[in-house]
Design a protein around this motif. Structure first.
Motif, short mmCIF file in Angstrom:
data_model
loop_
_atom_site.label_atom_id
_atom_site.label_comp_id
_atom_site.label_asym_id
_atom_site.label_seq_id
_atom_site.Cartn_x
_atom_site.Cartn_y
_atom_site.Cartn_z
N PHE A 86 0.83 -1.20 0.00
CA PHE A 86 0.00 0.00 0.00
C PHE A 86 0.86 1.25 0.00
N LYS A 87 1.91 1.26 0.81
CA LYS A 87 2.78 2.44 0.89
C LYS A 87 3.46 2.68 -0.46
N THR A 88 3.86 1.60 -1.13
CA THR A 88 4.46 1.72 -2.46
C THR A 88 3.45 2.31 -3.43
N MET A 89 2.22 1.80 -3.40
CA MET A 89 1.18 2.29 -4.29
C MET A 89 0.91 3.77 -4.00
N GLN A 90 0.85 4.15 -2.73
CA GLN A 90 0.60 5.53 -2.36
C GLN A 90 1.72 6.43 -2.86
N THR A 91 2.95 5.98 -2.73
CA THR A 91 4.10 6.74 -3.21
C THR A 91 4.03 6.92 -4.72
N ASN A 92 3.68 5.85 -5.43
CA ASN A 92 3.55 5.94 -6.89
C ASN A 92 2.45 6.92 -7.28
N PHE A 93 1.32 6.87 -6.58
CA PHE A 93 0.22 7.78 -6.89
C PHE A 93 0.63 9.22 -6.63
N VAL A 127 -13.43 10.41 2.17
CA VAL A 127 -13.06 10.17 0.78
C VAL A 127 -11.55 9.96 0.71
N ASN A 128 -11.14 8.85 0.11
CA ASN A 128 -9.73 8.58 -0.09
C ASN A 128 -9.18 9.59 -1.09
N ALA A 129 -8.09 10.25 -0.76
CA ALA A 129 -7.50 11.25 -1.65
C ALA A 129 -6.80 10.63 -2.86
N TYR A 130 -6.60 9.31 -2.82
CA TYR A 130 -5.91 8.64 -3.92
C TYR A 130 -6.89 7.78 -4.70
N SER A 131 -6.85 7.91 -6.00
CA SER A 131 -7.78 7.20 -6.87
C SER A 131 -7.46 5.72 -6.98
N TYR A 132 -8.43 4.97 -7.50
CA TYR A 132 -8.21 3.57 -7.85
C TYR A 132 -7.18 3.47 -8.98
N PRO A 154 -3.92 4.93 -11.20
CA PRO A 154 -2.72 5.74 -11.01
C PRO A 154 -2.65 6.98 -11.90
N THR A 155 -3.41 7.03 -12.97
CA THR A 155 -3.37 8.20 -13.85
C THR A 155 -4.32 9.31 -13.42
N VAL A 156 -5.19 9.02 -12.45
CA VAL A 156 -6.11 10.06 -11.93
C VAL A 156 -5.40 10.82 -10.82
N PRO A 157 -5.32 12.15 -10.95
CA PRO A 157 -4.63 12.94 -9.92
C PRO A 157 -5.29 12.80 -8.56
N ALA A 158 -4.49 12.93 -7.53
CA ALA A 158 -5.00 12.88 -6.16
C ALA A 158 -5.90 14.08 -5.90
N LEU A 159 -6.72 13.97 -4.87
CA LEU A 159 -7.62 15.05 -4.50
C LEU A 159 -6.89 16.11 -3.68
N THR A 160 -6.41 17.10 -4.36
CA THR A 160 -5.86 18.26 -3.66
C THR A 160 -7.03 19.08 -3.13
N LYS A 161 -6.77 20.10 -2.36
CA LYS A 161 -7.85 20.92 -1.83
C LYS A 161 -8.69 21.52 -2.96
N ALA A 162 -8.03 21.98 -4.02
CA ALA A 162 -8.76 22.58 -5.15
C ALA A 162 -9.66 21.55 -5.84
N ARG A 163 -9.16 20.35 -6.07
CA ARG A 163 -9.97 19.32 -6.72
C ARG A 163 -11.10 18.87 -5.81
N PHE A 164 -10.81 18.72 -4.53
CA PHE A 164 -11.86 18.32 -3.58
C PHE A 164 -12.96 19.37 -3.54
N THR A 165 -12.58 20.64 -3.55
CA THR A 165 -13.56 21.73 -3.55
C THR A 165 -14.45 21.65 -4.78
N SER A 166 -13.89 21.27 -5.93
CA SER A 166 -14.71 21.14 -7.14
C SER A 166 -15.72 19.99 -6.99
N TYR A 167 -15.34 18.92 -6.30
CA TYR A 167 -16.29 17.84 -6.03
C TYR A 167 -17.39 18.33 -5.08
N LEU A 168 -17.02 19.14 -4.09
CA LEU A 168 -18.04 19.68 -3.18
C LEU A 168 -19.03 20.58 -3.93
N GLU A 169 -18.57 21.26 -4.97
CA GLU A 169 -19.47 22.07 -5.79
C GLU A 169 -20.51 21.17 -6.48
#
Length: 127
Positions: free
Chosen positions: A8-15, A79-84, A86-101
């Motif tokens: 998991f840590k390896t996957m998180q680092t890669n993401f 919400v997990n900040a890391y996608s299923y 690897p090509t989907v960017p992590a949820l930064t504050k700006a991206r998370f805010t767009s989901y809240l919209e």
């Protein structure tokens, strides 16, 4: 895999390296609250499921109804900040805010006559 490192840590680092994440946020937590929740738990869970649909294609999401020991029933979301993927960017504050919209838009369209409050970090927003 690096010796001593979990998969998991390896996957998180890669993401993180793929997403070039600006913030070190692993889980995003927010709550939805409404006076209507106290009279209708099933409405609350249906609403939670609709909100989960916004995130589910790219991010793991969990929710729980909290209403037994409080005067203000609400639904917690994590919400997990890391996608299923690897090509989907992590949820930064700006991206998370767009989901809240998108969540706000859902609430306005589906429940126009119901006051629902989104609680995120130290601020709250009525929609």
């Amino acid at each position: 895999m690096v010796f001593g490192e979990t998969p998991f840590k390896t996957m998180q680092t890669n993401f993180k390296s793929v997403s070039s994440q600006e913030e070190d946020q692993n889980i995003w937590h927010f709550c939805i609250s409404s006076r209507f929740f106290s009279s209708n738990k099933y409405f609350s869970l249906g609403l939670a499921n609709q909100i989960a649909q916004i995130f589910k294609d790219h991010f793991q999401i969990m929710y729980a109804y909290d209403g037994k020991k409080t005067n203000h029933p609400h639904i917690h979301f994590a919400v997990n900040a890391y996608s299923y993927y690897p090509t989907v960017p992590a949820l930064t504050k700006a991206r998370f805010t767009s989901y809240l919209e998108k969540v706000k838009l859902l609430l306005r369209n589906e429940y126009p006559n119901t006051e629902v409050q989104i609680l995120f970090k130290e601020d709250s927003q009525n929609v």
